[in-house]
Design an enzyme around this catalytic site. Structure first.
Site, PDB file in Angstrom:
ATOM      1  N   HIS A   1      16.583 -12.753  -3.891  1.00  0.00           N
ATOM      2  CA  HIS A   1      16.659 -11.434  -3.460  1.00  0.00           C
ATOM      3  C   HIS A   1      15.275 -11.148  -2.630  1.00  0.00           C
ATOM      4  CE1 HIS A   1      16.732  -7.072  -3.344  1.00  0.00           C
ATOM      5  NE2 HIS A   1      15.940  -6.971  -4.144  1.00  0.00           N
TER       6      HIS A   1
ATOM      7  N   CYS B   1      19.456  -3.928  -7.138  1.00  0.00           N
ATOM      8  CA  CYS B   1      19.325  -5.104  -6.175  1.00  0.00           C
ATOM      9  C   CYS B   1      19.995  -6.399  -6.689  1.00  0.00           C
ATOM     10  CB  CYS B   1      17.789  -5.457  -6.070  1.00  0.00           C
ATOM     11  SG  CYS B   1      16.878  -4.059  -5.189  1.00  0.00           S
TER      12      CYS B   1
ATOM     13  N   ASN C   1      13.753  -5.211   2.159  1.00  0.00           N
ATOM     14  CA  ASN C   1      14.479  -5.186   1.159  1.00  0.00           C
ATOM     15  C   ASN C   1      15.753  -4.118   1.486  1.00  0.00           C
ATOM     16  OD1 ASN C   1      15.772  -4.815  -1.194  1.00  0.00           O
ATOM     17  ND2 ASN C   1      13.791  -4.630  -2.478  1.00  0.00           N
TER      18      ASN C   1
HETATM   19  N1  COA Z   1      -0.969   0.192   2.647  1.00  0.00           N
HETATM   20  C1  COA Z   1      -2.419  -0.208   2.519  1.00  0.00           C
HETATM   21  N2  COA Z   1      -2.963  -0.131   1.119  1.00  0.00           N
HETATM   22  C2  COA Z   1      -2.125  -0.101   0.092  1.00  0.00           C
HETATM   23  C3  COA Z   1      -0.439   0.104   0.463  1.00  0.00           C
HETATM   24  C4  COA Z   1      -0.150   0.265   1.481  1.00  0.00           C
HETATM   25  N3  COA Z   1       1.035   0.603   1.548  1.00  0.00           N
HETATM   26  N4  COA Z   1       0.005   0.167  -0.910  1.00  0.00           N
HETATM   27  C5  COA Z   1      -1.277   0.014  -1.964  1.00  0.00           C
HETATM   28  N5  COA Z   1      -2.429  -0.083  -1.274  1.00  0.00           N
HETATM   29  C6  COA Z   1      -3.629  -0.170  -1.816  1.00  0.00           C
HETATM   30  C7  COA Z   1      -3.850   0.293  -3.185  1.00  0.00           C
HETATM   31  O1  COA Z   1      -4.367   1.517  -3.247  1.00  0.00           O
HETATM   32  C8  COA Z   1      -4.858  -0.651  -3.537  1.00  0.00           C
HETATM   33  O2  COA Z   1      -6.023  -0.424  -3.468  1.00  0.00           O
HETATM   34  P1  COA Z   1      -7.592  -0.556  -4.401  1.00  0.00           P
HETATM   35  O3  COA Z   1      -7.399  -1.894  -4.467  1.00  0.00           O
HETATM   36  O4  COA Z   1      -8.417   0.008  -3.561  1.00  0.00           O
HETATM   37  O5  COA Z   1      -7.098   0.360  -5.531  1.00  0.00           O
HETATM   38  C9  COA Z   1      -4.597  -2.062  -3.262  1.00  0.00           C
HETATM   39  O6  COA Z   1      -3.836  -1.578  -2.030  1.00  0.00           O
HETATM   40  C10 COA Z   1      -3.669  -2.794  -4.022  1.00  0.00           C
HETATM   41  O7  COA Z   1      -2.610  -2.043  -4.508  1.00  0.00           O
HETATM   42  P2  COA Z   1      -1.300  -2.755  -5.196  1.00  0.00           P
HETATM   43  O8  COA Z   1      -0.415  -1.419  -5.724  1.00  0.00           O
HETATM   44  O9  COA Z   1      -1.935  -3.483  -6.418  1.00  0.00           O
HETATM   45  O10 COA Z   1      -0.106  -3.455  -4.240  1.00  0.00           O
HETATM   46  P3  COA Z   1       0.300  -4.969  -4.525  1.00  0.00           P
HETATM   47  O11 COA Z   1      -0.114  -6.146  -4.119  1.00  0.00           O
HETATM   48  O12 COA Z   1       1.109  -4.886  -5.997  1.00  0.00           O
HETATM   49  O13 COA Z   1       1.498  -4.345  -3.381  1.00  0.00           O
HETATM   50  C11 COA Z   1       3.978  -3.487  -3.523  1.00  0.00           C
HETATM   51  C12 COA Z   1       2.392  -3.268  -3.855  1.00  0.00           C
HETATM   52  C13 COA Z   1       4.738  -2.506  -3.708  1.00  0.00           C
HETATM   53  C14 COA Z   1       4.094  -4.029  -1.977  1.00  0.00           C
HETATM   54  C15 COA Z   1       4.221  -4.705  -4.734  1.00  0.00           C
HETATM   55  O14 COA Z   1       3.645  -4.358  -6.197  1.00  0.00           O
HETATM   56  C16 COA Z   1       5.685  -4.978  -4.595  1.00  0.00           C
HETATM   57  O15 COA Z   1       6.242  -5.466  -4.064  1.00  0.00           O
HETATM   58  N6  COA Z   1       6.313  -4.719  -5.799  1.00  0.00           N
HETATM   59  C17 COA Z   1       7.646  -5.139  -6.227  1.00  0.00           C
HETATM   60  C18 COA Z   1       8.426  -4.042  -5.559  1.00  0.00           C
HETATM   61  C19 COA Z   1       9.884  -4.529  -5.535  1.00  0.00           C
HETATM   62  O16 COA Z   1      10.207  -5.575  -5.285  1.00  0.00           O
HETATM   63  N7  COA Z   1      10.612  -3.208  -5.433  1.00  0.00           N
HETATM   64  C20 COA Z   1      12.246  -3.519  -5.347  1.00  0.00           C
HETATM   65  C21 COA Z   1      12.633  -4.515  -6.753  1.00  0.00           C
HETATM   66  S1  COA Z   1      14.064  -4.997  -6.291  1.00  0.00           S
END
Ligand code: COA
Length: 330
Positions: A257, A118, A287
């Site tokens: 980004h 990225c 993204n």
């Molecule tokens: N839909 C619904 N619920 C979801 C879900 C989805 N797509 N993904 C996770 N959950 C749930 C989880 O199971 C968790 O439930 P719980 O609290 O009952 O255990 C809760 O939502 C929170 O999950 P979590 O993994 O902590 O979510 P988050 O806020 O971290 O969001 C991402 C997940 C992937 C969106 C986030 O971590 C992110 O954007 N990370 C960066 C990724 C990125 O930028 N990658 C490319 C880099 S270039």
């Protein structure tokens, strides 16, 4: 003090391409256990564009370059170097840059691919600018393009919500006055396990025995990536401003980004930049890996003014990250 250069590389044209097919949050609700409400709240993304089967990264890059040439009356045959930042090349070899040259009937061009995930566009922009600054190349095109949908498991809600396809391109030319001012680009292998696509390379070739089918997909630990992204982008921006004797007050636009709207907001907050100065187009593109920064600038190009200072920042697999400073001059 901004680095004094004998010759700058200046962006003189910008182009972009987004495929027409949309993958909406409603589509993802059918494919995995998620909801429009959750996705919007946690990522700010409503839909992503998906390139159709049978087409590849080079096809989007070609469209972006053609759009650029048509909009700014650039003569494609004058391109003397082409750098393509991508993590989803058409094939392992030859380079996607070669394939693009072939599609554009260019046969005399210094062309190759760069993979910094990225952060790829920022790395390629710095390299393209360096080529222009040497005086050896006069019309350098830098592309960020990814058909990342080829590596996304559409049933995996930890990744399917984020990623989409697209391509952006900029044209660099020499200038005595201004252009790409400075960059700070870094990488640290501590992030390899948190964000990767394992399969298809020489370590896990498709033909290996005991092939693990999950290796064909992009895998990430979203939480770890999120935290590292915010810290690394904020620090890179601040260090770059400091080393040029600038503050956030001097910056007209922050172009981060487009990974997750919450990451963009957190970086802006960390830096103390007003929200309206942080460009974002993530809601309708998602993204797009190496394409997010050129695509975002392309979409906002009519709001940018000559002389505006742009602070670009990216973070991606590796980890790789960094920031660039440029003065807009179109
Ligand atoms: N839909 C619904 N619920 C979801 C879900 C989805 N797509 N993904 C996770 N959950 C749930 C989880 O199971 C968790 O439930 P719980 O609290 O009952 O255990 C809760 O939502 C929170 O999950 P979590 O993994 O902590 O979510 P988050 O806020 O971290 O969001 C991402 C997940 C992937 C969106 C986030 O971590 C992110 O954007 N990370 C960066 C990724 C990125 O930028 N990658 C490319 C880099 S270039």
């Amino acid at each position: 003090m901004l680095r004094n250069k004998q010759q700058y590389a200046q962006i003189t044209a910008i182009g972009g391409y987004l495929p027409t097919t949309r993958r909406t949050n409603a589509d993802l609700e059918r494919l995995s256990d998620t909801s429009d409400e959750w996705i919007m709240k946690r990522t700010g993304i409503k839909e992503r564009r998906i390139l159709e089967d049978g087409l590849a990264t080079s096809d989007m890059a070609v469209e972006a370059i053609k759009e650029l040439c048509a909009t700014y009356q650039k003569d494609i045959t004058t391109i003397d170097a082409l750098l393509v930042a991508t993590s989803s090349p058409d094939m392992p070899m030859p380079s996607t840059a070669n394939i693009i040259c072939d599609k554009l009937d260019l046969t005399q061009v210094w062309a190759f691919d760069m993979n910094a995930a990225c952060s790829g566009f920022l790395y390629a922009l710095d390299m393209g600018a360096a080529l222009v600054e040497t005086g050896r190349y006069k019309n350098v095109v830098v592309v960020g393009a990814d058909k990342i949908s080829s590596y996304v498991d559409t049933t995996d809600r930890s990744t399917n919500i984020l990623f989409g396809d697209g391509a952006g391109a900029v044209w660099l030319e020499p200038s005595k006055e201004t252009g790409v001012l400075d960059a700070l680009l870094l990488s640290d292998g501590k992030g390899i396990e948190y964000l990767n696509i394992k399969g298809g390379g020489s370590r896990y070739p498709y033909a290996m025995e005991n092939w693990d089918s999950t290796h064909r997909y992009l895998q990430q630990d979203g939480k770890v990536v999120f935290k590292n992204a915010v810290t690394a982008m904020s620090q890179a921006c601040q260090s770059l401003l400091d080393q040029n004797g600038l503050t956030v007050e001097d910056v007209n636009w922050l172009v981060a980004h487009q990974a997750n709207k919450r990451i963009i907001d957190a970086v802006g907050k960390e830096l103390g930049i007003e929200e309206e100065k942080a460009l974002n187009n993530i809601t309708y593109s998602g993204n797009t890996i190496a394409a997010t920064i050129p695509l975002c600038i392309w979409e906002y190009k009519n709001q940018l003014k000559k002389g505006d200072l742009l602070l670009l920042t990216a973070f991606g697999a590796g980890f790789s990250w960094g920031a660039s400073l440029l003065q807009w001059n179109i």
